[in-house]
Scaffold this motif. Structure first.
Motif, PDB file in Angstrom:
ATOM      1  N   HIS A 262       0.967  -1.165  -0.053  1.00 51.22           N
ATOM      2  CA  HIS A 262      -0.233  -0.208   0.338  1.00 51.22           C
ATOM      3  C   HIS A 262       1.070   0.824   0.348  1.00 51.22           C
ATOM      4  O   HIS A 262       1.866   1.923   0.827  1.00 51.22           O
ATOM      5  N   LEU A 263       0.750   1.925  -1.028  1.00 51.44           N
ATOM      6  CA  LEU A 263       2.034   2.901  -1.202  1.00 51.44           C
ATOM      7  C   LEU A 263       0.650   4.442  -1.537  1.00 51.44           C
ATOM      8  O   LEU A 263       0.547   4.818  -3.152  1.00 51.44           O
ATOM      9  N   PRO A 264       0.078   5.246  -1.052  1.00 55.46           N
ATOM     10  CA  PRO A 264      -0.659   6.521  -1.251  1.00 55.46           C
ATOM     11  C   PRO A 264      -0.314   7.209  -2.155  1.00 55.46           C
ATOM     12  O   PRO A 264       1.174   7.688  -2.240  1.00 55.46           O
ATOM     13  N   VAL A 265      -0.404   7.455  -3.419  1.00 59.36           N
ATOM     14  CA  VAL A 265      -0.153   8.457  -4.444  1.00 59.36           C
ATOM     15  C   VAL A 265      -0.735   9.870  -4.113  1.00 59.36           C
ATOM     16  O   VAL A 265      -0.436  10.867  -4.722  1.00 59.36           O
ATOM     17  N   GLN A 266      -1.912   9.074  -3.906  1.00 55.74           N
ATOM     18  CA  GLN A 266      -2.805  10.581  -3.920  1.00 55.74           C
ATOM     19  C   GLN A 266      -3.294  11.276  -4.835  1.00 55.74           C
ATOM     20  O   GLN A 266      -4.520  11.494  -5.141  1.00 55.74           O
ATOM     21  N   SER A 267      -3.177  11.741  -6.087  1.00 51.79           N
ATOM     22  CA  SER A 267      -3.263  12.707  -6.976  1.00 51.79           C
ATOM     23  C   SER A 267      -1.532  12.054  -8.906  1.00 51.79           C
ATOM     24  O   SER A 267      -1.322  11.478  -8.185  1.00 51.79           O
ATOM     25  N   GLY A 268      -3.101  11.623  -9.581  1.00 52.07           N
ATOM     26  CA  GLY A 268      -1.671  10.659 -10.560  1.00 52.07           C
ATOM     27  C   GLY A 268      -1.444  12.968 -11.273  1.00 52.07           C
ATOM     28  O   GLY A 268      -0.544  12.496 -12.273  1.00 52.07           O
ATOM     29  N   SER A 269      -1.660  14.026 -10.988  1.00 57.84           N
ATOM     30  CA  SER A 269      -1.399  15.110 -11.673  1.00 57.84           C
ATOM     31  C   SER A 269      -0.146  15.773 -10.695  1.00 57.84           C
ATOM     32  O   SER A 269      -0.522  15.878  -9.435  1.00 57.84           O
ATOM     33  N   ASN A 270       0.631  16.089 -11.477  1.00 60.18           N
ATOM     34  CA  ASN A 270       2.339  16.780 -10.986  1.00 60.18           C
ATOM     35  C   ASN A 270       1.320  18.251 -10.137  1.00 60.18           C
ATOM     36  O   ASN A 270       2.060  18.633  -9.311  1.00 60.18           O
ATOM     37  N   ARG A 271       0.829  18.682 -10.291  1.00 58.40           N
ATOM     38  CA  ARG A 271       0.371  20.341 -10.306  1.00 58.40           C
ATOM     39  C   ARG A 271      -0.449  19.930  -9.173  1.00 58.40           C
ATOM     40  O   ARG A 271       0.172  20.439  -8.384  1.00 58.40           O
ATOM     41  N   ILE A 272      -1.204  19.228  -8.793  1.00 58.56           N
ATOM     42  CA  ILE A 272      -1.856  18.936  -7.858  1.00 58.56           C
ATOM     43  C   ILE A 272      -1.371  17.804  -6.797  1.00 58.56           C
ATOM     44  O   ILE A 272      -0.614  18.597  -6.125  1.00 58.56           O
ATOM     45  N   LEU A 273      -0.153  17.174  -7.115  1.00 55.84           N
ATOM     46  CA  LEU A 273       1.519  16.722  -5.824  1.00 55.84           C
ATOM     47  C   LEU A 273       1.308  17.609  -5.624  1.00 55.84           C
ATOM     48  O   LEU A 273       2.043  17.844  -4.313  1.00 55.84           O
ATOM     49  N   GLN A 274       1.671  18.994  -6.047  1.00 57.05           N
ATOM     50  CA  GLN A 274       2.929  19.737  -5.952  1.00 57.05           C
ATOM     51  C   GLN A 274       2.388  21.005  -5.005  1.00 57.05           C
ATOM     52  O   GLN A 274       2.243  21.283  -3.994  1.00 57.05           O
ATOM     53  N   LEU A 275       0.769  21.153  -4.765  1.00 59.39           N
ATOM     54  CA  LEU A 275      -0.170  22.306  -4.183  1.00 59.39           C
ATOM     55  C   LEU A 275      -0.369  21.108  -2.944  1.00 59.39           C
ATOM     56  O   LEU A 275      -0.818  21.543  -1.761  1.00 59.39           O
ATOM     57  N   MET A 276      -0.184  19.760  -3.181  1.00 61.67           N
ATOM     58  CA  MET A 276      -0.691  18.385  -1.804  1.00 61.67           C
ATOM     59  C   MET A 276       0.860  19.457  -0.600  1.00 61.67           C
ATOM     60  O   MET A 276       1.272  18.282  -0.104  1.00 61.67           O
ATOM     61  N   LYS A 277       1.869  18.907  -1.673  1.00 61.46           N
ATOM     62  CA  LYS A 277       2.873  19.055  -0.713  1.00 61.46           C
ATOM     63  C   LYS A 277       3.849  17.938  -0.554  1.00 61.46           C
ATOM     64  O   LYS A 277       4.492  17.718   0.156  1.00 61.46           O
ATOM     65  N   ARG A 278       3.524  16.796  -1.619  1.00 63.17           N
ATOM     66  CA  ARG A 278       3.811  15.941  -1.769  1.00 63.17           C
ATOM     67  C   ARG A 278       5.321  15.394  -1.828  1.00 63.17           C
ATOM     68  O   ARG A 278       6.163  14.726  -1.195  1.00 63.17           O
ATOM     69  N   SER A 279       5.875  16.341  -2.210  1.00 62.79           N
ATOM     70  CA  SER A 279       7.103  16.246  -2.859  1.00 62.79           C
ATOM     71  C   SER A 279       8.076  14.747  -3.853  1.00 62.79           C
ATOM     72  O   SER A 279       9.286  14.729  -3.738  1.00 62.79           O
ATOM     73  N   TYR A 280       6.664  14.251  -4.250  1.00 65.10           N
ATOM     74  CA  TYR A 280       7.817  13.372  -4.835  1.00 65.10           C
ATOM     75  C   TYR A 280       6.186  14.148  -6.835  1.00 65.10           C
ATOM     76  O   TYR A 280       5.371  14.357  -6.172  1.00 65.10           O
ATOM     77  N   THR A 281       6.630  13.089  -7.388  1.00 70.10           N
ATOM     78  CA  THR A 281       6.551  13.446  -9.383  1.00 70.10           C
ATOM     79  C   THR A 281       5.531  11.824  -9.432  1.00 70.10           C
ATOM     80  O   THR A 281       6.796  10.892  -8.746  1.00 70.10           O
ATOM     81  N   THR A 282       4.775  12.062 -10.453  1.00 73.77           N
ATOM     82  CA  THR A 282       4.141  10.590 -10.704  1.00 73.77           C
ATOM     83  C   THR A 282       4.904   9.928 -11.615  1.00 73.77           C
ATOM     84  O   THR A 282       5.146   8.727 -11.520  1.00 73.77           O
ATOM     85  N   GLU A 283       6.493  10.162 -12.381  1.00 73.25           N
ATOM     86  CA  GLU A 283       7.271   9.931 -12.803  1.00 73.25           C
ATOM     87  C   GLU A 283       8.355   8.831 -11.722  1.00 73.25           C
ATOM     88  O   GLU A 283       8.849   7.904 -11.877  1.00 73.25           O
ATOM     89  N   GLU A 284       8.358   9.740 -10.586  1.00 68.65           N
ATOM     90  CA  GLU A 284       9.245   9.189  -9.809  1.00 68.65           C
ATOM     91  C   GLU A 284       8.821   7.769  -8.836  1.00 68.65           C
ATOM     92  O   GLU A 284       8.908   6.933  -8.346  1.00 68.65           O
ATOM     93  N   TYR A 285       7.387   8.069  -8.725  1.00 72.52           N
ATOM     94  CA  TYR A 285       5.949   7.274  -8.309  1.00 72.52           C
ATOM     95  C   TYR A 285       6.640   6.137  -9.161  1.00 72.52           C
ATOM     96  O   TYR A 285       6.408   4.632  -8.740  1.00 72.52           O
ATOM     97  N   GLU A 286       6.345   5.988 -10.489  1.00 79.22           N
ATOM     98  CA  GLU A 286       6.437   5.028 -11.721  1.00 79.22           C
ATOM     99  C   GLU A 286       7.485   4.807 -11.576  1.00 79.22           C
ATOM    100  O   GLU A 286       7.564   2.870 -11.669  1.00 79.22           O
ATOM    101  N   THR A 287       8.933   5.026 -11.524  1.00 82.81           N
ATOM    102  CA  THR A 287      10.323   3.973 -11.284  1.00 82.81           C
ATOM    103  C   THR A 287      10.370   3.713 -10.133  1.00 82.81           C
ATOM    104  O   THR A 287      11.169   2.616 -10.027  1.00 82.81           O
ATOM    105  N   ILE A 288       9.242   3.800  -8.543  1.00 83.40           N
ATOM    106  CA  ILE A 288       9.333   2.687  -7.503  1.00 83.40           C
ATOM    107  C   ILE A 288       9.125   2.034  -7.961  1.00 83.40           C
ATOM    108  O   ILE A 288       9.836   0.812  -7.979  1.00 83.40           O
ATOM    109  N   ILE A 289       7.678   1.867  -8.777  1.00 86.88           N
ATOM    110  CA  ILE A 289       7.225   0.671  -9.116  1.00 86.88           C
ATOM    111  C   ILE A 289       7.868  -0.374 -10.137  1.00 86.88           C
ATOM    112  O   ILE A 289       7.879  -1.685  -9.932  1.00 86.88           O
TER     113      ILE A 289
END
Ligand code: SAH
Ligand code: F3S
Length: 439
Positions: A262-289
Motif C-alpha cells: 500500500h503506497l499512497p500516491v493521492q493524485s496522478g497530476s503533478n500540479r496537484i501533487l505539488q499543491l498537496m506538498k507531496r514532494s514527489y512526481t508521478t514519474e518518480e512514483y512510477e520509477t519506484i514501482i
C-alpha cells in the motif's frame, strides 16, 4: 470491578492505541471491558480528525453519552485521540459533563487520571507529547486471532498541505528496535503468525539499537523475518518519498514480506501533487514501482487517492484516472477532499462543488473496482497460501482465511487448519471474496 466501554474511530493506529488503553486498564485489575455502553462506569471515546466533520461527530456522540450520565451521574467520560489533541479545553466548554481529555501520546496516564477523578470530581486534561512514553508502560502482547499489528513509529514530519496528522500525532519518532522485536517475539510465542508493522510513515523508521546505532526500516524488516513463528509480514502506511532502494531490495531476499504494497500516491497530476506538498512526481512514483516489479515480479500495489483537492480541474482528474490505469492499482482507499482546520490547504478556496467531487469519486472507484476484479480473475486456478483465520461467518460448514494479497477465501476444510498456512486452489472469483479447494 468497574466496567469500561471504549468506542474507537479512525485508523489502525487508533485501533492499536485503544488496545493499549485496554491493556493499561486491565493491568490495574480494577476494570473489565464491556461491549455495552449502558453497563459502563467509564466511557472512553478515541476520536479521529482526518476527514469530514470530525468535531461535530464527537459532540453528537457525547450528547448520547450525556443521557447515560444523567441516569448514572457517577459515570466518567474520557475523550482521547486526534480531535481531543486538536480541541483540548474546548471539549469541556462545549460538553461540561466530560471528565477527562487525553491525547494520542498520553494514554498510559489514563488509569491515574481515572483514579484522581474518582477521588475528586474535577476536569483533567493532558494532551502533551511525552514521545514514546506510552510504550514504556506495557508491551502489547494480548491478541486474538493469528495476525497482530505492532506500532513501530508514530507521527509525521511531512506536512502534506491537506493533512492534520503532523499536528495531532506529533513529529516522527521511532520505537527502539529491540522493543519492537521483543514485542513481536512475545506475540509469536502466543501464536501470532502474521505481523503488520504500523506507523504513519513506516519507511521513515529510524529506531535506536541497543548499542546506540540506528536501525533503518529495511534492516528492521529483515530482523522481523528472522523471528521464529512469524511467517508473513505486512506494513502500513509507507510514503513514496522515502521508499529507498534498500527497502526495495528486501523484496528480493525476504519471502516473508508480502507481494502486496500500500503506497499512497493521492493524485496522478503533478500540479496537484505539488499543491498537496507531496514532494514527489508521478514519474518518480512510477520509477519506484518499476524497481519493485523487478525485485518482485508478482507485486500488487494499492493506494490512497483524494479527489476534489482545491483547484483540481477535469484535466487533473483525468490524469489521475490515466495513472490508475497505467500503474494498474489493485485496490484503493479513495476520499473526497475535506478541508481540515489549521492546515495550509484550508486557506485555499475549496472550489469544487460536492456534486462534482462525488462524481469524481464514483468514477475513480469504478475504475479501481474493475482493476480489483481483473487482478482477482488472474488468481483463478492458481495455488495460494492462505492463513486460515476461522469458521466462515456466512456458512458454518466452511473456513475462511486471507491470501497474501488481502483477499478473503472460503473453503471446506477441517478445524485443525485454523491458525495455519494452507495451500489452496482458487476455484471461483466473486467481487468481495474467493472460493477455493484443498490441494
Ligand atoms: N502517511 C500516509 C497518509 C495517512 S492519512 C501517506 O503518506 O499517504 C490517510 C489517508 O487519508 C491519506 O492517504 C489521504 O488519502 C486521506 N486524507 C488525509 N487528509 C485528508 C483530507 N484532508 N481530506 C481527504 N482525505 C484525506
Ligand atoms: Fe499526512 Fe502526508 Fe504525513 S498525508 S500522515 S502529512 S505523509
Amino acid at each position: 470491578m468497574k466496567y469500561i466501554y471504549i468506542k474507537t474511530w479512525g485508523c489502525q493506529m487508533n485501533e492499536y492505541d485503544s488496545s493499549m488503553i485496554t491493556t493499561f486498564l486491565e493491568k490495574t485489575k480494577k476494570y473489565l471491558i464491556t461491549k455495552e455502553a449502558e453497563k459502563a462506569d467509564i466511557l472512553i471515546l478515541n476520536t479521529c480528525s482526518i476527514r469530514e466533520k470530525a468535531q461535530e461527530k464527537v459532540f453528537h456522540q457525547l450528547g448520547r453519552w450525556k443521557k447515560l450520565k444523567n441516569k448514572k451521574p457517577d459515570v466518567i467520560i474520557a475523550v482521547g485521540g486526534c480531535v481531543a489533541t486538536q480541541e483540548g479545553k474546548e471539549i469541556f466548554k462545549r460538553a461540561n459533563y466530560v471528565d477527562i481529555v487525553f491525547g494520542t501520546q498520553t494514554l498510559h496516564k489514563l488509569p491515574k487520571m481515572i483514579d484522581k477523578i474518582e477521588k475528586k470530581r474535577q476536569f483533567i486534561i493532558d494532551i502533551s507529547f511525552p514521545q514514546l512514553e506510552k510504550f514504556n508502560y506495557s508491551l502489547k502482547t494480548k491478541t486474538t486471532g493469528y495476525t497482530a499489528s505492532v506500532s513501530i513509529m508514530e507521527g509525521c514530519n511531512k506536512y502534506c498541505s491537506f493533512c492534520v496528522v503532523p499536528y495531532t500525532r506529533g513529529h516522527e519518532i521511532s520505537r527502539p528496535s529491540d522493543d519492537v522485536l521483543l514485542e513481536i517475539s512475545i506475540l509469536a510465542e502466543n501464536g501470532i503468525k502474521e505481523i503488520n508493522l504500523l506507523g504513519q510513515n513506516v519507511n521513515a523508521y529510524r529506531g535506536r539499537t541497543f548499542n546506540g546505532k540506528i536501525c533503518f526500516f529495511s534492516e528492521l524488516l529483515r530482523l522481523v523475518s528472522e523471528i521464529d513463528g512469524i511467517e508473513r509480514i505486512r506494513f502500513t502506511t509507507s510514503n513514496p518519498l522515502e521508499f529507498s532502494d534498500d527497502i526495495i531490495e528486501v523484496y528480493q531476499d525476504t519471502p516473508k514480506l508480502v507481494s502486496f504494497l500500500h503506497l499512497p500516491v493521492q493524485s496522478g497530476s503533478n500540479r496537484i501533487l505539488q499543491l498537496m506538498k507531496r514532494s514527489y512526481t508521478t514519474e518518480e512514483y512510477e520509477t519506484i514501482i518499476e524497481k519493485l516489479i523487478s525485485a518482485r515480479p508478482n507485486i500488487q500495489i494499492s493506494s490512497d487517492f483524494i479527489v476534489g483537492f482545491p483547484s483540481e480541474s477535469e484535466e487533473d482528474f483525468q490524469k489521475t484516472i490515466n495513472f490508475i490505469k497505467k500503474i494498474n492499482f489493485d485496490m484503493s482507499f479513495s476520499f473526497i477532499y475535506s478541508s481540515r482546520p489549521g492546515t495550509p490547504a484550508s486557506e485555499m478556496k475549496d472550489n469544487i462543488d460536492l456534486k462534482e467531487k462525488k462524481k469524481r469519486l464514483y468514477t475513480l472507484q469504478n475504475c479501481i473496482n474493475k482493476q480489483t476484479m481483473s487482478w482477482s480473475r488472474k488468481m483463478l486456478k492458481s495455488i495460494q497460501s492462505v492463513l486460515v483465520e476461522g469458521i466462515s461467518k456466512k456458512n458454518i460448514m466452511e473456513l475462511y482465511g486471507r491470501t497474501e494479497n488481502n483477499r478473503i477465501v472460503t473453503f471446506k476444510g477441517s478445524h485443525h487448519m485454523i491458525g495455519k498456512f494452507i495451500k489452496l486452489k482458487i476455484k471461483e472469483v466473486h467481487t468481495h471474496s474467493l472460493k477455493a479447494e484443498l490441494i
